[in-house]
Design a protein around this motif. Structure first.
Motif, short mmCIF file in Angstrom:
data_model
loop_
_atom_site.label_atom_id
_atom_site.label_comp_id
_atom_site.label_asym_id
_atom_site.label_seq_id
_atom_site.Cartn_x
_atom_site.Cartn_y
_atom_site.Cartn_z
N SER A 2 70.84 -4.27 -62.26
CA SER A 2 71.41 -5.21 -61.31
C SER A 2 70.81 -5.02 -59.92
CB SER A 2 72.93 -5.05 -61.25
OG SER A 2 73.26 -3.74 -60.85
N TYR A 3 71.01 -6.04 -59.10
CA TYR A 3 70.56 -6.03 -57.71
C TYR A 3 71.66 -6.66 -56.87
CZ TYR A 3 68.16 -7.09 -53.41
OH TYR A 3 67.80 -7.15 -52.09
N THR A 4 72.06 -5.97 -55.83
CA THR A 4 72.96 -6.53 -54.83
C THR A 4 72.49 -6.11 -53.46
OG1 THR A 4 74.43 -4.61 -54.95
CG2 THR A 4 75.00 -6.51 -56.33
N TYR A 5 72.75 -6.95 -52.48
CA TYR A 5 72.47 -6.56 -51.09
C TYR A 5 73.67 -6.93 -50.24
CZ TYR A 5 70.63 -6.22 -46.41
OH TYR A 5 70.47 -5.88 -45.10
N ASP A 6 74.44 -5.93 -49.92
CA ASP A 6 75.60 -6.06 -49.04
C ASP A 6 75.52 -4.91 -48.05
OD1 ASP A 6 78.02 -6.12 -47.74
OD2 ASP A 6 79.24 -6.03 -49.55
N PRO A 7 75.09 -5.17 -46.81
CA PRO A 7 74.87 -4.08 -45.86
C PRO A 7 76.13 -3.33 -45.43
CG PRO A 7 74.49 -6.19 -44.80
CD PRO A 7 74.73 -6.46 -46.25
N THR A 8 77.29 -3.72 -45.95
CA THR A 8 78.52 -2.97 -45.65
C THR A 8 78.77 -1.87 -46.68
OG1 THR A 8 79.97 -4.48 -46.87
CG2 THR A 8 79.55 -5.00 -44.55
N THR A 9 77.94 -1.81 -47.73
CA THR A 9 78.05 -0.76 -48.75
C THR A 9 76.92 0.25 -48.58
OG1 THR A 9 76.65 -1.87 -50.36
CG2 THR A 9 79.01 -2.44 -50.38
N ASN A 10 77.07 1.40 -49.17
CA ASN A 10 76.00 2.40 -49.07
C ASN A 10 74.73 1.95 -49.78
OD1 ASN A 10 77.35 4.15 -47.42
ND2 ASN A 10 78.04 5.49 -49.06
N ILE A 11 74.86 1.25 -50.90
CA ILE A 11 73.66 0.71 -51.56
C ILE A 11 72.97 -0.27 -50.62
CG2 ILE A 11 72.87 -0.81 -53.43
CD1 ILE A 11 74.81 0.63 -55.28
N GLY A 12 73.72 -1.13 -49.98
CA GLY A 12 73.16 -2.09 -49.02
C GLY A 12 72.54 -1.42 -47.82
N ARG A 13 73.15 -0.35 -47.34
CA ARG A 13 72.57 0.38 -46.19
C ARG A 13 71.23 1.00 -46.56
NH1 ARG A 13 78.23 1.77 -45.82
NH2 ARG A 13 79.09 0.77 -43.97
N VAL A 14 71.14 1.55 -47.77
CA VAL A 14 69.85 2.10 -48.22
C VAL A 14 68.84 0.97 -48.33
CG1 VAL A 14 68.64 3.23 -50.13
CG2 VAL A 14 70.89 4.08 -49.42
N ARG A 15 69.23 -0.14 -48.95
CA ARG A 15 68.30 -1.28 -49.09
C ARG A 15 67.84 -1.79 -47.73
NH1 ARG A 15 67.55 -2.88 -54.04
NH2 ARG A 15 69.17 -2.73 -55.62
N ARG A 16 68.75 -1.87 -46.77
CA ARG A 16 68.41 -2.36 -45.43
C ARG A 16 67.37 -1.46 -44.78
NH1 ARG A 16 73.16 -1.39 -42.06
NH2 ARG A 16 72.16 0.61 -41.80
N SER A 17 67.45 -0.18 -45.04
CA SER A 17 66.59 0.78 -44.37
C SER A 17 65.25 1.01 -45.05
CB SER A 17 67.32 2.13 -44.27
OG SER A 17 68.53 1.97 -43.57
N ILE A 18 65.10 0.57 -46.31
CA ILE A 18 63.86 0.86 -47.03
C ILE A 18 62.67 0.03 -46.53
CG2 ILE A 18 62.74 0.73 -49.30
CD1 ILE A 18 65.29 1.72 -50.52
N PRO A 19 62.62 -1.22 -46.33
CA PRO A 19 63.52 -2.33 -46.60
C PRO A 19 63.36 -2.85 -48.03
CG PRO A 19 61.63 -3.17 -45.44
CD PRO A 19 61.45 -1.66 -45.58
N ASP A 20 64.46 -3.31 -48.57
CA ASP A 20 64.52 -3.76 -49.96
C ASP A 20 65.57 -4.87 -50.06
OD1 ASP A 20 63.68 -3.58 -52.62
OD2 ASP A 20 65.22 -2.12 -53.14
N LYS A 21 65.47 -5.83 -49.14
CA LYS A 21 66.54 -6.82 -48.97
C LYS A 21 66.37 -8.09 -49.78
CE LYS A 21 65.89 -6.37 -44.54
NZ LYS A 21 65.92 -6.53 -43.08
N ILE A 22 65.20 -8.33 -50.34
CA ILE A 22 64.94 -9.57 -51.07
C ILE A 22 64.83 -9.23 -52.56
CG2 ILE A 22 63.34 -11.49 -51.38
CD1 ILE A 22 62.55 -11.03 -48.41
#
Length: 75
Positions: A2-22
């Motif tokens: 699965s893939y989700t991007y929600d910057p309010t979660t820790n998974i989303g925070r990691v994705r935001r910082s990699i970046p891995d948002k798309i």
């Protein structure tokens, strides 16, 4: 997988910082990001460092063609 991007979660925070948002260009699945978080005792900044370190050590990820708007890099 699965893939989700929600910057309010820790998974989303990691994705935001990699970046891995798309999703179409994602490096990691949610399960892989969660495994970094598990290894880092749910500390998202440390999990980000682990993800980036893994990316940097993987030739296939480092040699990836990256295109943002009209700019393309091909290492």
């Amino acid at each position: 997988m699965s893939y989700t991007y929600d910057p309010t979660t820790n998974i989303g925070r990691v994705r935001r910082s990699i970046p891995d948002k798309i999703e179409a260009d994602a490096f990691w699945t949610d399960e892989e990001v969660q495994s970094f978080l598990d290894d880092a005792n749910n500390r998202w900044r440390l999990a980000t460092a682990l993800a980036l370190e893994t990316m940097a050590s993987d030739d296939l990820l480092v040699l990836k063609v990256i295109k943002v708007q009209n700019i393309e890099t091909n290492t």
